[in-house]
Design a protein around this motif. Structure first.
Motif, PDB file in Angstrom:
ATOM      1  N   ARG A  81       0.843  -1.205   0.000  1.00  0.00           N
ATOM      2  CA  ARG A  81       0.000   0.000   0.000  1.00  0.00           C
ATOM      3  C   ARG A  81       0.883   1.262   0.000  1.00  0.00           C
ATOM      4  O   ARG A  81       0.672   2.181  -0.780  1.00  0.00           O
ATOM      5  CB  ARG A  81      -0.902  -0.022   1.227  1.00  0.00           C
ATOM      6  N   ARG A  89       2.348   6.908  -6.584  1.00  0.00           N
ATOM      7  CA  ARG A  89       1.349   7.843  -7.102  1.00  0.00           C
ATOM      8  C   ARG A  89       1.679   9.275  -6.708  1.00  0.00           C
ATOM      9  O   ARG A  89       1.494  10.212  -7.475  1.00  0.00           O
ATOM     10  CB  ARG A  89      -0.035   7.453  -6.602  1.00  0.00           C
ATOM     11  N   ASP A 111       1.929  12.309  -9.176  1.00  0.00           N
ATOM     12  CA  ASP A 111       1.132  13.533  -8.962  1.00  0.00           C
ATOM     13  C   ASP A 111       2.021  14.764  -8.927  1.00  0.00           C
ATOM     14  O   ASP A 111       1.683  15.817  -9.451  1.00  0.00           O
ATOM     15  CB  ASP A 111       0.360  13.463  -7.632  1.00  0.00           C
ATOM     16  N   GLU A 137       2.110  25.011  -4.986  1.00  0.00           N
ATOM     17  CA  GLU A 137       1.645  26.196  -4.269  1.00  0.00           C
ATOM     18  C   GLU A 137       2.832  27.132  -4.026  1.00  0.00           C
ATOM     19  O   GLU A 137       3.932  26.665  -3.732  1.00  0.00           O
ATOM     20  CB  GLU A 137       1.052  25.743  -2.938  1.00  0.00           C
ATOM     21  N   THR A 174       9.369  16.513  14.781  1.00  0.00           N
ATOM     22  CA  THR A 174       8.597  15.340  14.348  1.00  0.00           C
ATOM     23  C   THR A 174       9.457  14.086  14.332  1.00  0.00           C
ATOM     24  O   THR A 174       8.988  13.003  14.670  1.00  0.00           O
ATOM     25  CB  THR A 174       8.032  15.567  12.917  1.00  0.00           C
ATOM     26  N   ALA A 226       4.311  22.093   2.941  1.00  0.00           N
ATOM     27  CA  ALA A 226       4.101  20.684   3.278  1.00  0.00           C
ATOM     28  C   ALA A 226       5.074  19.806   2.497  1.00  0.00           C
ATOM     29  O   ALA A 226       5.700  18.900   3.058  1.00  0.00           O
ATOM     30  CB  ALA A 226       2.658  20.286   2.974  1.00  0.00           C
ATOM     31  N   SER A 258       8.653  20.294   3.726  1.00  0.00           N
ATOM     32  CA  SER A 258       8.841  19.573   4.999  1.00  0.00           C
ATOM     33  C   SER A 258       9.129  18.110   4.713  1.00  0.00           C
ATOM     34  O   SER A 258      10.018  17.508   5.318  1.00  0.00           O
ATOM     35  CB  SER A 258       7.575  19.614   5.855  1.00  0.00           C
ATOM     36  N   ASN A 301      -5.430   9.582  -6.912  1.00  0.00           N
ATOM     37  CA  ASN A 301      -5.600  10.358  -5.687  1.00  0.00           C
ATOM     38  C   ASN A 301      -5.835  11.825  -6.007  1.00  0.00           C
ATOM     39  O   ASN A 301      -4.914  12.614  -6.074  1.00  0.00           O
ATOM     40  CB  ASN A 301      -4.347  10.210  -4.832  1.00  0.00           C
ATOM     41  N   THR A 342      -7.510  15.516  -5.255  1.00  0.00           N
ATOM     42  CA  THR A 342      -7.822  16.250  -4.036  1.00  0.00           C
ATOM     43  C   THR A 342      -9.284  16.678  -4.037  1.00  0.00           C
ATOM     44  O   THR A 342      -9.951  16.663  -5.056  1.00  0.00           O
ATOM     45  CB  THR A 342      -6.924  17.494  -3.909  1.00  0.00           C
ATOM     46  N   CYS A 387     -10.050   6.568  -2.208  1.00  0.00           N
ATOM     47  CA  CYS A 387      -9.040   6.185  -3.187  1.00  0.00           C
ATOM     48  C   CYS A 387      -8.572   4.755  -2.927  1.00  0.00           C
ATOM     49  O   CYS A 387      -8.256   4.408  -1.793  1.00  0.00           O
ATOM     50  CB  CYS A 387      -7.893   7.175  -3.070  1.00  0.00           C
ATOM     51  N   LYS A 388      -8.567   3.928  -3.967  1.00  0.00           N
ATOM     52  CA  LYS A 388      -8.037   2.560  -3.826  1.00  0.00           C
ATOM     53  C   LYS A 388      -6.522   2.626  -3.723  1.00  0.00           C
ATOM     54  O   LYS A 388      -5.925   3.418  -4.447  1.00  0.00           O
ATOM     55  CB  LYS A 388      -8.415   1.727  -5.049  1.00  0.00           C
ATOM     56  N   PRO A 389      -5.849   1.851  -2.910  1.00  0.00           N
ATOM     57  CA  PRO A 389      -6.388   0.862  -1.980  1.00  0.00           C
ATOM     58  C   PRO A 389      -6.882   1.527  -0.694  1.00  0.00           C
ATOM     59  O   PRO A 389      -6.251   2.457  -0.207  1.00  0.00           O
ATOM     60  CB  PRO A 389      -5.156   0.000  -1.686  1.00  0.00           C
ATOM     61  N   PHE A 390      -8.003   1.032  -0.156  1.00  0.00           N
ATOM     62  CA  PHE A 390      -8.522   1.630   1.082  1.00  0.00           C
ATOM     63  C   PHE A 390      -8.790   0.537   2.110  1.00  0.00           C
ATOM     64  O   PHE A 390      -8.902  -0.650   1.772  1.00  0.00           O
ATOM     65  CB  PHE A 390      -9.798   2.431   0.798  1.00  0.00           C
ATOM     66  N   ASP A 391      -8.910   0.979   3.357  1.00  0.00           N
ATOM     67  CA  ASP A 391      -9.231   0.071   4.448  1.00  0.00           C
ATOM     68  C   ASP A 391     -10.763  -0.050   4.492  1.00  0.00           C
ATOM     69  O   ASP A 391     -11.460   0.966   4.524  1.00  0.00           O
ATOM     70  CB  ASP A 391      -8.687   0.714   5.743  1.00  0.00           C
ATOM     71  N   LYS A 430      -5.612  26.456  -0.973  1.00  0.00           N
ATOM     72  CA  LYS A 430      -5.634  25.341  -0.011  1.00  0.00           C
ATOM     73  C   LYS A 430      -6.572  25.654   1.157  1.00  0.00           C
ATOM     74  O   LYS A 430      -7.306  24.785   1.614  1.00  0.00           O
ATOM     75  CB  LYS A 430      -4.224  25.086   0.521  1.00  0.00           C
ATOM     76  N   MET A 444      -5.315  16.326   5.680  1.00  0.00           N
ATOM     77  CA  MET A 444      -4.260  16.368   4.646  1.00  0.00           C
ATOM     78  C   MET A 444      -4.585  15.428   3.503  1.00  0.00           C
ATOM     79  O   MET A 444      -4.494  15.788   2.336  1.00  0.00           O
ATOM     80  CB  MET A 444      -2.921  15.951   5.262  1.00  0.00           C
ATOM     81  N   TRP A 459      -4.957  17.764   0.553  1.00  0.00           N
ATOM     82  CA  TRP A 459      -3.648  17.782  -0.113  1.00  0.00           C
ATOM     83  C   TRP A 459      -3.470  16.555  -1.023  1.00  0.00           C
ATOM     84  O   TRP A 459      -2.638  16.544  -1.889  1.00  0.00           O
ATOM     85  CB  TRP A 459      -2.503  17.813   0.904  1.00  0.00           C
ATOM     86  N   TRP A 470      -2.405  13.662   0.099  1.00  0.00           N
ATOM     87  CA  TRP A 470      -1.436  12.778   0.751  1.00  0.00           C
ATOM     88  C   TRP A 470      -1.268  13.261   2.184  1.00  0.00           C
ATOM     89  O   TRP A 470      -1.680  14.374   2.510  1.00  0.00           O
ATOM     90  CB  TRP A 470      -0.075  12.807   0.030  1.00  0.00           C
ATOM     91  N   SER A 471      -0.688  12.419   3.017  1.00  0.00           N
ATOM     92  CA  SER A 471      -0.457  12.882   4.390  1.00  0.00           C
ATOM     93  C   SER A 471       0.823  12.284   4.946  1.00  0.00           C
ATOM     94  O   SER A 471       1.262  11.215   4.511  1.00  0.00           O
ATOM     95  CB  SER A 471      -1.636  12.512   5.288  1.00  0.00           C
ATOM     96  N   HIS A 472       1.404  13.010   5.862  1.00  0.00           N
ATOM     97  CA  HIS A 472       2.619  12.567   6.549  1.00  0.00           C
ATOM     98  C   HIS A 472       2.694  13.383   7.831  1.00  0.00           C
ATOM     99  O   HIS A 472       2.370  14.570   7.808  1.00  0.00           O
ATOM    100  CB  HIS A 472       3.844  12.837   5.657  1.00  0.00           C
ATOM    101  N   ALA A 473       3.147  12.709   8.909  1.00  0.00           N
ATOM    102  CA  ALA A 473       3.175  13.393  10.208  1.00  0.00           C
ATOM    103  C   ALA A 473       3.926  14.720  10.118  1.00  0.00           C
ATOM    104  O   ALA A 473       3.516  15.720  10.708  1.00  0.00           O
ATOM    105  CB  ALA A 473       3.831  12.492  11.237  1.00  0.00           C
ATOM    106  N   ALA A 505       4.158  16.824   7.813  1.00  0.00           N
ATOM    107  CA  ALA A 505       3.516  17.909   7.071  1.00  0.00           C
ATOM    108  C   ALA A 505       2.196  18.347   7.696  1.00  0.00           C
ATOM    109  O   ALA A 505       1.558  19.275   7.197  1.00  0.00           O
ATOM    110  CB  ALA A 505       3.294  17.466   5.625  1.00  0.00           C
TER     111      ALA A 505
END
Lengths: 311, 240
Positions: A139, A146, A150, A157, A173, A204, A207, B85, B87, B103-107, B163, B185, B189, B191-194, B196
């Motif tokens: 996953r 992706r 993307d 931005e 972090t 973002a 970072s 993915n 936004t 968005c695939k893959p999902f839980d 945003k 996020m 956005w 995507w996400s990450h701690a 950011a």
């Protein structure tokens, strides 16, 4: 630029005999005026002049055509080199992707095979847990691939980003990183004669780029090693360096470390998708900057981000 | 036990074979379809409460199914399963007509949470449309025009970064729902990450400043300590 120079030299060489001949003719004409021994006179009717003119034009066209041919062949050779490099990089990427997928799928197959033959609850629970780990790995791989795709397409931005604050957040972090407490991590920010100028960009994403560099430095250094993060300005660039005095990156690996899914010879067995530095490079490039690496075996590694200021 | 009827439309049998029993275990009755035409027919025959609609299906794809439903004024809630993915500002566009996307893959548990949220929104809505299908949203004196990408407070235009506007839109489309920074996020956005997640705090601060919202006595966006944020004002479909 190199092509332009070689082209003008070629043109010069082609016309050199003609120019020398002309210069000699003029010189003789001038000298013959006052010298009774040497006398040079050029006489020709209209037909002869037309013939000479025509021959000259053909000669010029032939010269131009030859130069263009050489130029085109050289361009084609450059294009072919770029294409073959792209094809090779693509092949390397597909090979690595194949390897990553095969590993996960083999692990999944083995676990499923094992589960089919057992009724022990502890074994089933362990097997399901292992399947869950492999699924999470796949996953993450898909999500990161992706994200890379993307990043190539999405608009970036452009907001003022305080890199000093950003780096402080990144260091905060990363404190939960399993290796953080075993390294000496230091942050040095340019303070005088002025503070760091803001960078125009996506905070973002920047970072994430800095986090990935620091994550790598922590992963590939050893207990007690120093990891330094420095930010300063050079001309119109904001420079961020992440340096460690760990074992360094083997020289053979250096040309490939920014390629997708590349794992260096000392990176096997380390966690991660193998896309961290590829993401850094794409993020930085989309901000108009560069990322470079310097490494010495047994001495350490410096990764340098350069981001344009005042855009 | 919730007995809502879900139409699950996906041509990948390996997905529906496992997803349908998971949804049934969560208390829903489920009908499975595998192409666009059958999905449209089943909607008119069975009148399900919600469709989980895969974008890529043979023949008519999920987006076209959604467009055709909306074209005949059918506002059945739709959760779109996408492979790309995108936004929130792209995917929840009014043209698309979906209420939410995954968005695939999902839980699978995430899908159940989304189904619950969309059905709750549908039940709370007084009109045939839910707020996610409206072009103008209102919360007190705050108006968000989703088509014109325009925000005003008390009749005064408010300038926001893209945003921040997308974040406000997502929060207003999901009022009362508490989101973690990572969820916001992911949605805004893509995507996400701690590392950011501070980007979310920066945009929330921008929104509060622009909307004149005091975090201590908030009218619009509340911080849920240790969790994240939620939109506290009541959101309605605005006229005009």
């Amino acid at each position: 630029m190199r092509l332009k120079i070689s082209k003008s030299i070629q043109v010069g060489l082609l016309f050199l005999p003609l120019l020398l001949g002309l210069a000699l003719a003029i010189a003789l004409q001038v000298i013959s005026g006052n010298n009774p021994v040497i006398r040079f006179q050029a006489r020709a009717d209209l037909g002869t002049l037309a013939l000479i003119g025509g021959s000259l034009l053909t000669f010029i066209l032939l010269g131009g055509w030859t130069v263009r041919g050489v130029h085109n062949r050289s361009l084609k050779r450059s294009l072919a080199t770029v294409l073959s490099e792209t094809t090779l990089a693509r092949r390397r990427f597909l090979g690595r992707l194949d390897h990553e997928l095969r590993n996960s799928l083999t692990a999944l197959h083995s676990t499923l095979g094992y589960l089919h033959g057992t009724s022990n609850e502890i074994d089933i629970s362990r097997g399901l847990n292992d399947i869950s780990v492999q699924v999470s790995r796949l996953r993450s791989l898909v999500i990161d691939l992706r994200k890379l795709a993307d990043l190539e397409e999405q608009a970036i931005e452009r907001q003022p980003v305080d890199i000093g604050e950003l780096l402080k957040d990144v260091l905060e972090t990363i404190q939960v990183h399993p290796d953080y407490n075993e390294r000496q991590v230091r942050l040095t920010l340019l303070q005088s004669p002025w503070q760091l100028s803001p960078v125009q960009g996506d905070g973002a994403l920047l970072s994430l780029a800095c986090y990935n560099l620091l994550d790598n430095a922590l992963k590939f250094s050893q207990v007690g090693d120093n990891v330094e993060v420095r930010a300063f300005e050079v001309d119109n660039w904001l420079v961020i360096e992440v340096a460690d005095n760990g074992p360094g990156i083997p020289e053979n690996d250096l040309p490939y470390i920014f390629e997708e899914l590349y794992r260096g010879s000392n990176a096997r067995g380390q966690p991660g998708s193998g896309l961290g530095l590829a993401l850094v490079q794409t993020i930085v490039r989309r901000h108009g900057g560069t990322v470079t690496v310097r490494s010495r075996s047994g001495q350490g590694t410096v990764l340098t981000l350069r981001l344009p200021l005042g855009l | 036990m919730d007995c809502s009827h879900i139409l699950l439309a996906d041509d990948e049998k390996m997905i529906t074979d496992y997803l349908a029993p998971i949804l049934e275990r969560a208390g829903y009755s489920v009908t499975v379809t595998s192409d666009g035409q059958t999905t449209l027919r089943k909607v008119s025959e069975l009148h399900p409460d919600l469709i989980v609609l895969d974008v890529l299906m043979p023949g008519m794809d999920g987006r076209e199914v959604c467009r055709q439903l909306r074209a005949v004024d059918n506002w059945i809630p739709v959760i779109m399963l996408t492979c790309v993915n995108e936004t929130v500002d792209k995917v929840l566009s009014l043209e698309e007509g979906a209420d939410d996307y995954l968005c695939k893959p999902f839980d699978p548990q995430e899908l159940i949470a989304r189904i619950k949220a969309v059905l709750r929104r549908r039940q709370a809505s007084t009109s045939s449309k839910t707020i996610s299908q409206a072009s103008r949203l209102q919360a007190g004196d705050l108006i968000l025009d989703r088509c014109a990408r325009w925000v005003e407070v008390g009749g005064q235009a408010v300038e926001l970064t893209p945003k921040a506007l997308a974040l406000l839109e997502y929060l207003m489309l999901n009022p009362e729902q508490v989101f973690t920074r990572e969820q916001l996020m992911d949605a805004v956005w893509g995507w996400s990450h701690a590392v950011a997640s501070r980007a979310v705090d920066v945009r929330i601060a921008e929104l509060r400043h622009a909307l004149g919202d005091d975090p201590e006595e908030c009218k619009y966006i509340e911080t849920v300590i240790g969790v994240g944020y939620h939109f506290v004002a009541q959101v309605e479909i605005a006229g005009g």
